[in-house]
Design a protein around this motif. Structure first.
Motif, PDB file in Angstrom:
ATOM      1  N   GLU A 189      35.548  39.678  46.770  1.00 42.78           N
ATOM      2  CA  GLU A 189      36.994  39.883  46.718  1.00 42.78           C
ATOM      3  C   GLU A 189      37.438  39.865  45.267  1.00 42.78           C
ATOM      4  OE1 GLU A 189      36.979  35.351  46.839  1.00 42.78           O
ATOM      5  OE2 GLU A 189      35.688  37.018  47.352  1.00 42.78           O
ATOM      6  N   PHE A 190      38.378  40.723  44.928  1.00 47.03           N
ATOM      7  CA  PHE A 190      38.891  40.823  43.573  1.00 47.03           C
ATOM      8  C   PHE A 190      40.381  40.491  43.559  1.00 47.03           C
ATOM      9  CE2 PHE A 190      35.599  44.427  43.245  1.00 47.03           C
ATOM     10  CZ  PHE A 190      34.595  43.545  42.896  1.00 47.03           C
ATOM     11  N   TYR A 191      40.820  40.022  42.421  1.00 51.00           N
ATOM     12  CA  TYR A 191      42.222  39.662  42.218  1.00 51.00           C
ATOM     13  C   TYR A 191      42.692  40.370  40.955  1.00 51.00           C
ATOM     14  CZ  TYR A 191      40.971  36.001  45.548  1.00 51.00           C
ATOM     15  OH  TYR A 191      40.525  35.322  46.666  1.00 51.00           O
ATOM     16  N   ILE A 192      43.275  41.549  41.134  1.00 55.39           N
ATOM     17  CA  ILE A 192      43.686  42.366  39.993  1.00 55.39           C
ATOM     18  C   ILE A 192      45.207  42.370  39.920  1.00 55.39           C
ATOM     19  CG2 ILE A 192      43.576  44.646  38.944  1.00 55.39           C
ATOM     20  CD1 ILE A 192      40.953  45.107  40.391  1.00 55.39           C
ATOM     21  N   PRO A 193      45.786  41.813  38.865  1.00 49.98           N
ATOM     22  CA  PRO A 193      47.251  41.720  38.757  1.00 49.98           C
ATOM     23  C   PRO A 193      47.914  43.100  38.704  1.00 49.98           C
ATOM     24  CG  PRO A 193      46.170  40.203  37.233  1.00 49.98           C
ATOM     25  CD  PRO A 193      45.097  41.105  37.771  1.00 49.98           C
ATOM     26  N   THR A 243      44.885  36.745  35.853  1.00 56.73           N
ATOM     27  CA  THR A 243      43.949  36.769  36.979  1.00 56.73           C
ATOM     28  C   THR A 243      43.868  35.408  37.640  1.00 56.73           C
ATOM     29  OG1 THR A 243      42.640  38.507  35.919  1.00 56.73           O
ATOM     30  CG2 THR A 243      41.586  37.264  37.682  1.00 56.73           C
ATOM     31  N   GLU A 244      43.823  34.351  36.836  1.00 58.91           N
ATOM     32  CA  GLU A 244      43.740  33.007  37.405  1.00 58.91           C
ATOM     33  C   GLU A 244      44.980  32.691  38.245  1.00 58.91           C
ATOM     34  OE1 GLU A 244      43.088  28.365  36.065  1.00 58.91           O
ATOM     35  OE2 GLU A 244      44.544  29.633  35.038  1.00 58.91           O
ATOM     36  N   GLU A 245      46.128  33.086  37.766  1.00 59.61           N
ATOM     37  CA  GLU A 245      47.364  32.834  38.517  1.00 59.61           C
ATOM     38  C   GLU A 245      47.311  33.528  39.875  1.00 59.61           C
ATOM     39  OE1 GLU A 245      52.233  33.430  38.046  1.00 59.61           O
ATOM     40  OE2 GLU A 245      50.881  34.045  36.430  1.00 59.61           O
ATOM     41  N   LEU A 246      46.821  34.766  39.895  1.00 61.17           N
ATOM     42  CA  LEU A 246      46.716  35.506  41.148  1.00 61.17           C
ATOM     43  C   LEU A 246      45.641  34.895  42.044  1.00 61.17           C
ATOM     44  CD1 LEU A 246      47.739  37.952  42.731  1.00 61.17           C
ATOM     45  CD2 LEU A 246      46.016  39.336  41.554  1.00 61.17           C
ATOM     46  N   GLY A 301      46.631  32.015  44.266  1.00 63.69           N
ATOM     47  CA  GLY A 301      47.408  32.335  45.452  1.00 63.69           C
ATOM     48  C   GLY A 301      46.543  32.663  46.652  1.00 63.69           C
ATOM     49  N   LEU A 302      45.229  32.852  46.415  1.00 63.17           N
ATOM     50  CA  LEU A 302      44.233  33.063  47.475  1.00 63.17           C
ATOM     51  C   LEU A 302      44.454  34.331  48.293  1.00 63.17           C
ATOM     52  CD1 LEU A 302      43.872  29.400  48.840  1.00 63.17           C
ATOM     53  CD2 LEU A 302      42.503  30.538  47.085  1.00 63.17           C
ATOM     54  N   ILE A 303      45.166  35.309  47.736  1.00 63.10           N
ATOM     55  CA  ILE A 303      45.371  36.578  48.430  1.00 63.10           C
ATOM     56  C   ILE A 303      44.750  37.690  47.579  1.00 63.10           C
ATOM     57  CG2 ILE A 303      47.036  38.211  49.382  1.00 63.10           C
ATOM     58  CD1 ILE A 303      48.980  35.902  49.731  1.00 63.10           C
ATOM     59  N   PRO A 304      43.570  38.165  47.944  1.00 59.30           N
ATOM     60  CA  PRO A 304      42.905  39.174  47.122  1.00 59.30           C
ATOM     61  C   PRO A 304      43.583  40.542  47.218  1.00 59.30           C
ATOM     62  CG  PRO A 304      41.644  38.756  49.114  1.00 59.30           C
ATOM     63  CD  PRO A 304      42.758  37.750  49.097  1.00 59.30           C
ATOM     64  N   THR A 305      43.446  41.313  46.156  1.00 55.89           N
ATOM     65  CA  THR A 305      43.923  42.699  46.178  1.00 55.89           C
ATOM     66  C   THR A 305      42.879  43.625  46.774  1.00 55.89           C
ATOM     67  OG1 THR A 305      43.113  43.006  43.916  1.00 55.89           O
ATOM     68  CG2 THR A 305      45.435  42.382  44.195  1.00 55.89           C
ATOM     69  N   HIS A 306      41.597  43.225  46.709  1.00 56.81           N
ATOM     70  CA  HIS A 306      40.500  44.024  47.228  1.00 56.81           C
ATOM     71  C   HIS A 306      39.495  43.099  47.917  1.00 56.81           C
ATOM     72  CE1 HIS A 306      42.080  46.286  43.759  1.00 56.81           C
ATOM     73  NE2 HIS A 306      41.644  47.389  44.339  1.00 56.81           N
ATOM     74  N   VAL A 307      38.944  43.567  49.016  1.00 56.36           N
ATOM     75  CA  VAL A 307      37.774  42.945  49.629  1.00 56.36           C
ATOM     76  C   VAL A 307      36.795  44.086  49.865  1.00 56.36           C
ATOM     77  CG1 VAL A 307      36.862  41.587  51.542  1.00 56.36           C
ATOM     78  CG2 VAL A 307      39.187  41.167  50.728  1.00 56.36           C
ATOM     79  N   VAL A 308      35.682  44.102  49.129  1.00 54.44           N
ATOM     80  CA  VAL A 308      34.848  45.298  49.080  1.00 54.44           C
ATOM     81  C   VAL A 308      33.380  44.956  49.272  1.00 54.44           C
ATOM     82  CG1 VAL A 308      36.474  46.500  47.571  1.00 54.44           C
ATOM     83  CG2 VAL A 308      34.586  45.204  46.559  1.00 54.44           C
TER      84      VAL A 308
END
Length: 375
Positions: free
Chosen positions: A215-219, A239-242, A245-252
């Motif tokens: 999972e990625f967390y891209i602001p 990135t750390e702030e996002l 929040g434990l909500i990924p932008t991508h799950v790949v």
């Protein structure tokens, strides 16, 4: 002299916490093993293995034809920007050998794994490797911390058969950041006499597919567009702030939305038995093969335990790797997904499998094709 790299490293670590700066940059998480008794392995043969990018796996024996050996691997840590979708999503990736996930290593129980880990001077960050398959020293993490421009060699004995995660774990908040930036992979330790069914009968596979879910967390910016950064150091604070929040932008699967679909779909033939190794270093996942099953599933990935049979969906705990064996019975297109379908369809956790062969109407038949209907 303070270089740009030093400044960026310092900025990232300060953003995490002063304690992390001290530990990571001063290598406080390393340990001294110089007083340990020497081990003489000079009688063991050595074998050097060239790793290959996922979803493929280097050549290996399923049943060991010789006694234990020292198996040599080499990996280079590569920090680079990676495109993760077609919608402008770019990840400041940190990788083992340039791929997400890192390559799959295969050895046999009783072998010694000897890894040369290189951190090029062009990188910005210190890195290490924690093998869940290893015993002691934080899985080797306390013996492998390398700053840019350094290399190290770690050897450990493969004492437990199964599939195991490895990942970077440089300390404190750096650990999750490095993992969700791509620094995770899998090692498979086969029993010397090969895999067994639930009744203890020998079983072999025709091919292996290696799926690394991440999972990625891209602001995003104020317009909702994905942000891009000059390097990993610049990407850290937002990135750390996002991440928190434990909500990924991508799950790949395998580093990119669509990495294993379309022209990159996995392929097989009717009658082939495929071993699917699936890892997730950070979050739980629920693999499912649409149109197929898990004939034999080592859900926890540990081959000393008998496999479960005939599963529709199996569970891979975060921080582990599992394995499922399936013999394809019908041709056509299959979808292999994380059966959180929101993550599969909307966020990217989908792979395709294209199977060649003849259709078996006994297993499934379209008795009546769609026709017009009026009530």
């Amino acid at each position: 002299m303070i270089t740009r790299r030093t400044a960026l490293m310092g900025a990232a670590f300060v953003a995490a916490s002063p304690a992390v700066v001290t530990r990571a940059l001063a290598s406080d998480e390393t340990m001294d093993t110089s007083g340990a008794a020497a081990v003489d392995l000079s009688s063991l043969p050595r074998r050097k293995v060239e790793l290959v990018p996922p979803p493929f796996v280097h050549e290996h024996e399923q049943v060991a034809s010789t006694g234990p050996s020292i198996v040599e691997f080499e990996m280079e840590i590569i920090e680079r920007e990676m495109e993760v979708d077609d919608d402008g999503g770019y990840l400041q990736g940190m990788t083992f050998n340039g791929s997400i996930p890192g390559p799959l290593m295969v050895v046999h129980e009783g072998d010694y794994v000897e890894l040369t880990l290189k951190n090029p001077a062009s990188n910005l960050m210190p890195h290490n490797i924690d093998f869940h398959a290893a015993t002691g020293a934080l899985g080797g993490g306390a013996l492998t911390l390398v700053n840019p421009g350094e290399m190290t060699v770690l050897r450990f004995k493969a004492t437990r058969p199964g599939t195991f995660v490895y990942h970077c774990a440089p300390g404190g908040p750096m650990i999750p950041w490095h993992v969700v930036s791509g620094m995770a992979g899998t090692i498979m330790i086969l029993p010397r006499d090969g895999l067994k069914t639930d009744t203890g009968a020998p079983i072999k596979y025709d091919r292996v597919w290696y799926i690394g879910e991440a999972e990625f967390y891209i602001p995003r910016d104020e317009n909702g567009d994905f942000k891009r950064y000059a390097d990993v150091g610049e990407s850290y604070p937002e990135t750390e702030e996002l991440m928190n929040g434990l909500i990924p932008t991508h799950v790949v699967f395998n580093g990119r939305k669509g990495a294993l679909t379309g022209d990159n779909a996995l392929t097989a033939k009717v009658g082939e038995r495929v071993l699917i190794v699936h890892s997730q270093a950070n979050r739980d996942t629920r693999p499912h093969l649409i149109g197929g099953h898990g004939d034999y599933v080592w859900e926890s990935g540990k081959f000393n335990n008998p496999p479960e049979r005939d599963l529709e969906t199996w569970f891979i705990r975060g921080g582990s790797a599992g394995a499922a064996l399936y013999s394809f019975l019908q041709p056509g297109l299959y979808a292999y997904v994380n059966h959180n379908l929101i993550e599969a369809v909307n966020l990217g956790a989908t792979a395709h499998v294209l199977v060649e062969g003849d259709w078996d109407n006994d297993l499934m038949e379209q008795v009546t094709a769609p026709v017009e209907y009026s009530s």
